[in-house]
Write a protein that holds these residues in place. Structure first.
Motif, PDB file in Angstrom:
ATOM      1  N   LYS A 209      47.622  43.731  52.792  1.00 29.42           N
ATOM      2  CA  LYS A 209      46.587  42.789  53.336  1.00 29.42           C
ATOM      3  C   LYS A 209      45.633  42.400  52.018  1.00 29.42           C
ATOM      4  CE  LYS A 209      46.866  44.179  58.049  1.00 29.42           C
ATOM      5  NZ  LYS A 209      46.147  44.554  59.166  1.00 29.42           N
ATOM      6  N   THR A 210      45.327  41.338  51.798  1.00 33.18           N
ATOM      7  CA  THR A 210      44.296  40.838  50.691  1.00 33.18           C
ATOM      8  C   THR A 210      43.133  40.528  51.040  1.00 33.18           C
ATOM      9  OG1 THR A 210      46.490  40.168  49.294  1.00 33.18           O
ATOM     10  CG2 THR A 210      44.217  39.659  48.565  1.00 33.18           C
ATOM     11  N   THR A 211      42.085  41.069  50.670  1.00 34.95           N
ATOM     12  CA  THR A 211      40.715  40.664  50.852  1.00 34.95           C
ATOM     13  C   THR A 211      40.080  39.825  49.738  1.00 34.95           C
ATOM     14  OG1 THR A 211      39.788  42.761  50.249  1.00 34.95           O
ATOM     15  CG2 THR A 211      40.508  42.513  52.676  1.00 34.95           C
TER      16      THR A 211
ATOM     17  N   GLU B  79      37.905  41.436  47.997  1.00 36.37           N
ATOM     18  CA  GLU B  79      37.606  42.730  47.092  1.00 36.37           C
ATOM     19  C   GLU B  79      39.089  42.979  46.276  1.00 36.37           C
ATOM     20  OE1 GLU B  79      36.511  42.795  50.270  1.00 36.37           O
ATOM     21  OE2 GLU B  79      34.466  41.903  49.665  1.00 36.37           O
TER      22      GLU B  79
ATOM     23  N   PRO C 190      43.501  44.026  47.092  1.00 36.98           N
ATOM     24  CA  PRO C 190      44.459  44.326  48.270  1.00 36.98           C
ATOM     25  C   PRO C 190      43.986  45.627  49.106  1.00 36.98           C
ATOM     26  CG  PRO C 190      45.184  45.121  46.116  1.00 36.98           C
ATOM     27  CD  PRO C 190      43.965  44.187  45.784  1.00 36.98           C
ATOM     28  N   HIS C 191      44.418  45.408  50.337  1.00 35.37           N
ATOM     29  CA  HIS C 191      44.265  46.581  51.192  1.00 35.37           C
ATOM     30  C   HIS C 191      45.704  47.353  51.365  1.00 35.37           C
ATOM     31  CE1 HIS C 191      42.761  49.127  54.350  1.00 35.37           C
ATOM     32  NE2 HIS C 191      43.728  48.842  54.984  1.00 35.37           N
TER      33      HIS C 191
ATOM     34  N   HIS D 100      48.431  50.550  52.017  1.00 38.31           N
ATOM     35  CA  HIS D 100      48.448  51.769  52.908  1.00 38.31           C
ATOM     36  C   HIS D 100      49.186  52.788  51.861  1.00 38.31           C
ATOM     37  CE1 HIS D 100      47.730  49.978  56.853  1.00 38.31           C
ATOM     38  NE2 HIS D 100      48.016  49.047  56.306  1.00 38.31           N
TER      39      HIS D 100
ATOM     40  N   ARG E 105      38.007  52.330  47.347  1.00 41.88           N
ATOM     41  CA  ARG E 105      38.082  50.928  47.177  1.00 41.88           C
ATOM     42  C   ARG E 105      38.557  50.374  48.302  1.00 41.88           C
ATOM     43  NH1 ARG E 105      38.170  46.658  44.126  1.00 41.88           N
ATOM     44  NH2 ARG E 105      40.257  45.551  43.691  1.00 41.88           N
ATOM     45  N   GLY E 106      38.725  50.995  49.379  1.00 46.89           N
ATOM     46  CA  GLY E 106      39.102  50.396  50.723  1.00 46.89           C
ATOM     47  C   GLY E 106      40.354  50.271  51.059  1.00 46.89           C
ATOM     48  N   HIS E 107      41.053  51.298  50.426  1.00 46.67           N
ATOM     49  CA  HIS E 107      42.705  51.436  50.814  1.00 46.67           C
ATOM     50  C   HIS E 107      42.815  52.460  51.942  1.00 46.67           C
ATOM     51  CE1 HIS E 107      43.783  49.042  47.630  1.00 46.67           C
ATOM     52  NE2 HIS E 107      43.120  49.651  46.515  1.00 46.67           N
ATOM     53  N   ASP E 108      43.952  52.524  52.713  1.00 46.06           N
ATOM     54  CA  ASP E 108      44.165  53.495  53.818  1.00 46.06           C
ATOM     55  C   ASP E 108      44.975  54.409  53.176  1.00 46.06           C
ATOM     56  OD1 ASP E 108      44.368  53.819  56.870  1.00 46.06           O
ATOM     57  OD2 ASP E 108      46.386  54.113  56.264  1.00 46.06           O
TER      58      ASP E 108
ATOM     59  N   GLU F  36      46.969  49.465  42.085  1.00 43.13           N
ATOM     60  CA  GLU F  36      46.823  48.144  42.611  1.00 43.13           C
ATOM     61  C   GLU F  36      47.835  47.198  41.858  1.00 43.13           C
ATOM     62  OE1 GLU F  36      42.621  48.329  44.383  1.00 43.13           O
ATOM     63  OE2 GLU F  36      42.909  46.914  42.765  1.00 43.13           O
TER      64      GLU F  36
END
Length: 439
Positions: free
Chosen positions: A3-5, A7, A9-10, A12, A37-40, A425
């Motif tokens: 998923k890209t935001t 900021e 990519p998001h 997993h 960075r916001g990654h799971d 990334e």
């Protein structure tokens, strides 16, 4: 899945960890950076790392089939390399008990985690062949994290292990070739075991053990290119990301310099967070420095905190401590040569006296010597010679000047955590583009 935001990519991400002492802080630093960075992020590792993983923001998965340490006492260590004086025998133990021997068990645990929850990338360990194998089987983009220098010799570098300097003559090159052949022979002794694991999963056998790590698309070195030896050319898959410095969770004691004792040079003594049978060497260092006009702070690791040592009036022994508090005042560091201790010392511009005791320490010490930021000694050295070496590092300004300059150069390369995130990334993006092109 990506998923890209705005900021970025998001992702997993499944990160692989294991309780090997010095490799733990870089692994946790990587987890913290990726989560930030916001990654799971999920971390599959020994139970010893559970609380730290959760604190860093990851979801934790324990090893089920693979070796799993319940605590950090030396009794729970699987490799126990201190029980043999032969470094090659110690290396073989590591291969047998952790690196290659349990490859199938590690791979099964990782594949189970990937099946339960697919990931965009697997961040494996450069020492766990099971993590490399799992990435190959699952066909998920796989990067390997090395907590220090490369286990596999880069072009123009000497073989890992003995602590050689780069070859400068035909004799040196013959030396490197002989040792490389010896090390390869040890690796090849585990080829049947690795191929048995591969056969279990229905993948073709390898001709050589080292081929397994080539299945990963990236090899991320958590060290500095400025600290490492120069290389003729860096393979595209190998990237320096810089040191990932994170203090162990148990190193939480703050230390303050007593003004009354601040007139004499301060020396930090640190000999690993794990047991390497270093009690005798550490005691000799303390006894030696007790005779010098200096102040000494000795820090012990989790596995050594119960160690009984004879101290002296100018020696402070701490079961654990935040090294940065000490290094801002220190004029020299006496150490076994762990990568984290060296990098942190250089960050503060502090020169070193290194007494390597195995593992990666010979090679770290060789780089300290190469850059002139300290001296390298044999752990069995006579007390008088150790005293002379410490006096030399304290009295010759060139050591401190070179340590300060190298520390600044390393800092100018950029923070390791941010560089690691950027590399991961970019790797996932390129892997996705490659998959689309192939389709």
């Amino acid at each position: 899945m990506i998923k890209t935001t705005d900021e970025g990519p998001h992702l997993h991400i499944l990160v692989v960890g294991w309780e090997g002492g010095g490799n733990v802080p870089p692994t946790l630093a990587a987890v913290r950076a990726l989560v930030g960075r916001g990654h799971d992020v999920r971390l599959i590792a020994d139970d010893t790392m559970k609380a730290e993983a959760i604190e860093a923001g990851a979801r934790f998965l324990p090893w089920k089939r693979a070796p799993n340490r319940p605590d950090r006492t030396f009794e729970s260590c699987f490799i126990r390399d201190w029980e043999t004086a032969d470094p090659l025998a110690g290396f073989q133990r590591g291969c047998e008990r952790i690196f290659v021997g349990p490859a199938q068990a590690y791979a099964e645990d990782i594949l189970e985690a990937l099946a339960a929850e697919p990931s965009d990338i697997l961040l494996g360990s450069d020492l766990l062949f099971g993590s490399m194998l799992a990435g190959e089987i699952a066909k998920v983009p796989t990067a390997l994290l090395a907590s220090n220098i490369s286990l596999w010799a880069l072009p123009g570098h000497p073989p890992f292990g003995p602590g050689f300097q780069p070859a400068r003559s035909a004799t040196d090159r013959a030396r490197d070739a002989e040792v490389s052949a010896m090390v390869e022979q040890i690796w090849e002794g585990f080829l049947p075991c690795l191929n048995a694991a591969r056969a279990h999963f229905g993948v073709a056998p390898l001709t050589h053990v080292y081929e397994q790590h080539l299945s990963a698309g990236r090899h991320l070195l958590a060290t500095s290119s400025s600290f490492d030896f120069p290389t003729e050319h860096l393979p595209n898959r190998v990237r320096y990301v810089g040191p990932l410095l994170e203090m162990p969770s148990w190193a939480n004691k703050r230390w303050a310099y007593e003004p009354a004792r601040a007139t004499r040079p301060l020396v930090l003594v640190s000999f690993s967070t794990t047991n390497q049978g270093q009690a005798d060497v550490l005691q000799r260092v303390i006894s030696c420095l007790a005779e010098e006009p200096i102040e000494v702070v000795v820090t012990l690791g989790k596995a050594l905190e119960g160690l009984r040592l004879q101290s002296a009036a100018n020696v402070t022994i701490l079961p654990n401590a935040v090294h940065d508090d000490i290094l801002v005042k220190a004029r020299a560091v006496v150490t076994h040569g762990g990568h984290g201790t060296i990098m942190r010392s250089l960050h503060h511009g502090v020169p070193l006296v290194v007494l390597p005791m195995g593992r990666d320490q010979n090679d770290n010490a060789a780089r300290v010597d190469y850059h002139g930021v300290g001296v390298r000694l044999d752990p069995s050295i006579a007390p008088q010679m150790l005293s002379e070496a410490v006096r030399r590092v304290l009295s010759e300004p060139s050591f401190g000047e070179r340590a300060l300059a190298l520390g600044r150069t390393i800092a100018e390369e950029g923070p390791g955590a941010a560089r690691l995130v950027a590399e991961i990334e970019d790797f996932v993006k390129r892997s996705a583009q490659g998959a689309l092109s192939a389709a």
